[in-house]
Scaffold this motif. Structure first.
Motif, short mmCIF file in Angstrom:
data_model
loop_
_atom_site.label_atom_id
_atom_site.label_comp_id
_atom_site.label_asym_id
_atom_site.label_seq_id
_atom_site.Cartn_x
_atom_site.Cartn_y
_atom_site.Cartn_z
N GLN A 1 39.54 66.54 2.51
CA GLN A 1 38.22 66.96 2.02
C GLN A 1 37.32 65.75 1.78
O GLN A 1 36.11 65.83 2.02
N THR A 2 37.88 64.63 1.34
CA THR A 2 37.10 63.40 1.16
C THR A 2 36.50 62.94 2.49
O THR A 2 35.32 62.58 2.56
N LEU A 3 37.31 62.97 3.54
CA LEU A 3 36.80 62.58 4.86
C LEU A 3 35.76 63.56 5.37
O LEU A 3 34.74 63.16 5.94
N ALA A 4 35.98 64.84 5.16
CA ALA A 4 35.01 65.86 5.59
C ALA A 4 33.70 65.73 4.83
O ALA A 4 32.62 65.84 5.41
N ASP A 5 33.78 65.49 3.52
CA ASP A 5 32.56 65.31 2.72
C ASP A 5 31.78 64.08 3.18
O ASP A 5 30.54 64.11 3.24
N ALA A 6 32.49 63.00 3.49
CA ALA A 6 31.81 61.80 3.98
C ALA A 6 31.12 62.08 5.31
O ALA A 6 29.98 61.64 5.53
N ALA A 7 31.77 62.83 6.18
CA ALA A 7 31.15 63.19 7.46
C ALA A 7 29.91 64.05 7.25
O ALA A 7 28.89 63.88 7.92
N ASN A 8 29.98 64.97 6.30
CA ASN A 8 28.82 65.83 6.01
C ASN A 8 27.65 65.02 5.46
O ASN A 8 26.49 65.27 5.81
N ILE A 9 27.93 64.04 4.61
CA ILE A 9 26.86 63.19 4.06
C ILE A 9 26.23 62.35 5.17
O ILE A 9 25.00 62.24 5.25
N VAL A 10 27.06 61.79 6.03
CA VAL A 10 26.54 60.99 7.15
C VAL A 10 25.70 61.87 8.06
O VAL A 10 24.61 61.48 8.49
N TYR A 11 26.17 63.07 8.33
CA TYR A 11 25.43 63.99 9.19
C TYR A 11 24.09 64.37 8.55
O TYR A 11 23.08 64.47 9.24
N SER A 12 24.09 64.56 7.25
CA SER A 12 22.86 64.91 6.54
C SER A 12 21.84 63.77 6.56
O SER A 12 20.63 64.01 6.58
N ASN A 13 22.33 62.54 6.56
CA ASN A 13 21.44 61.39 6.56
C ASN A 13 20.89 61.05 7.95
O ASN A 13 19.92 60.32 8.06
N GLY A 14 21.51 61.55 9.00
CA GLY A 14 20.98 61.35 10.35
C GLY A 14 21.60 60.18 11.09
O GLY A 14 22.42 59.43 10.54
N PRO A 15 21.21 60.03 12.37
CA PRO A 15 21.76 58.94 13.19
C PRO A 15 21.53 57.58 12.55
O PRO A 15 20.47 57.31 11.98
N GLY A 16 22.55 56.73 12.64
CA GLY A 16 22.49 55.40 12.04
C GLY A 16 23.10 55.34 10.66
O GLY A 16 23.30 54.26 10.11
#
Length: 144
Positions: free
Chosen positions: A51-66
């Motif tokens: 879940q920690t890895l999934a949450d990090a991926a969701n935050i990165v996705y929310s912030n956009g490319p880069g």
């Protein structure tokens, strides 16, 4: 006087037999319950890591490319870590030999990564979304 001593000895032997029977029945039950609770604890710790890895991926996705995020997580047992489509998957092997996939969904798709055999311990991973890409990546999974 002799009969009192004999009665005491009989009671002591009876109590010894009862203790041996109870010990023979309860010790295996205690052992199996300890294994079951250990398996639950390991599965719970694996779920937190996934879940920690999934949450990090969701935050990165929310912030956009880069965007990039570094996370630390603990894996309680040796297993296989996989990033597939929009899921993080960790395979746990329980004490009785059965295997279970612990999964967490993400909002984004992952760049296909090779399956990784991970040993028990603490890890750090970098989750990022490369510019000009449609998928999030997980890289630099290192033991700390």
């Amino acid at each position: 006087m002799d009969s009192r001593g004999q009665v005491s000895l009989e009671y002591l032997l009876l109590i010894l037999v009862v203790i041996l029977v109870l010990g023979g029945v309860t010790i295996p039950l205690i052992g199996s319950s300890i294994e079951a609770s250990t398996d639950v604890s390991r599965a719970s710790d694996a779920k937190v890591a996934v879940q920690t890895l999934a949450d990090a991926a969701n935050i990165v996705y929310s912030n956009g490319p880069g965007a990039k995020r570094t996370v630390s997580f603990y894996l309680p047992v040796d297993g296989v870590l996989l990033f597939e489509n929009n899921r993080v998957i960790f395979t746990v092997t329980y004490s009785n030999g059965t295997k279970s996939n612990i999964t967490a969904q993400t909002l984004c798709n992952f760049t296909p990564e090779p399956t990784r055999q991970i040993n028990k311990g603490w890890y750090r991973a970098v989750v990022y979304w490369p510019i000009n890409s449609t998928n999030v990546r997980v890289a630099n999974i290192t033991r700390i």
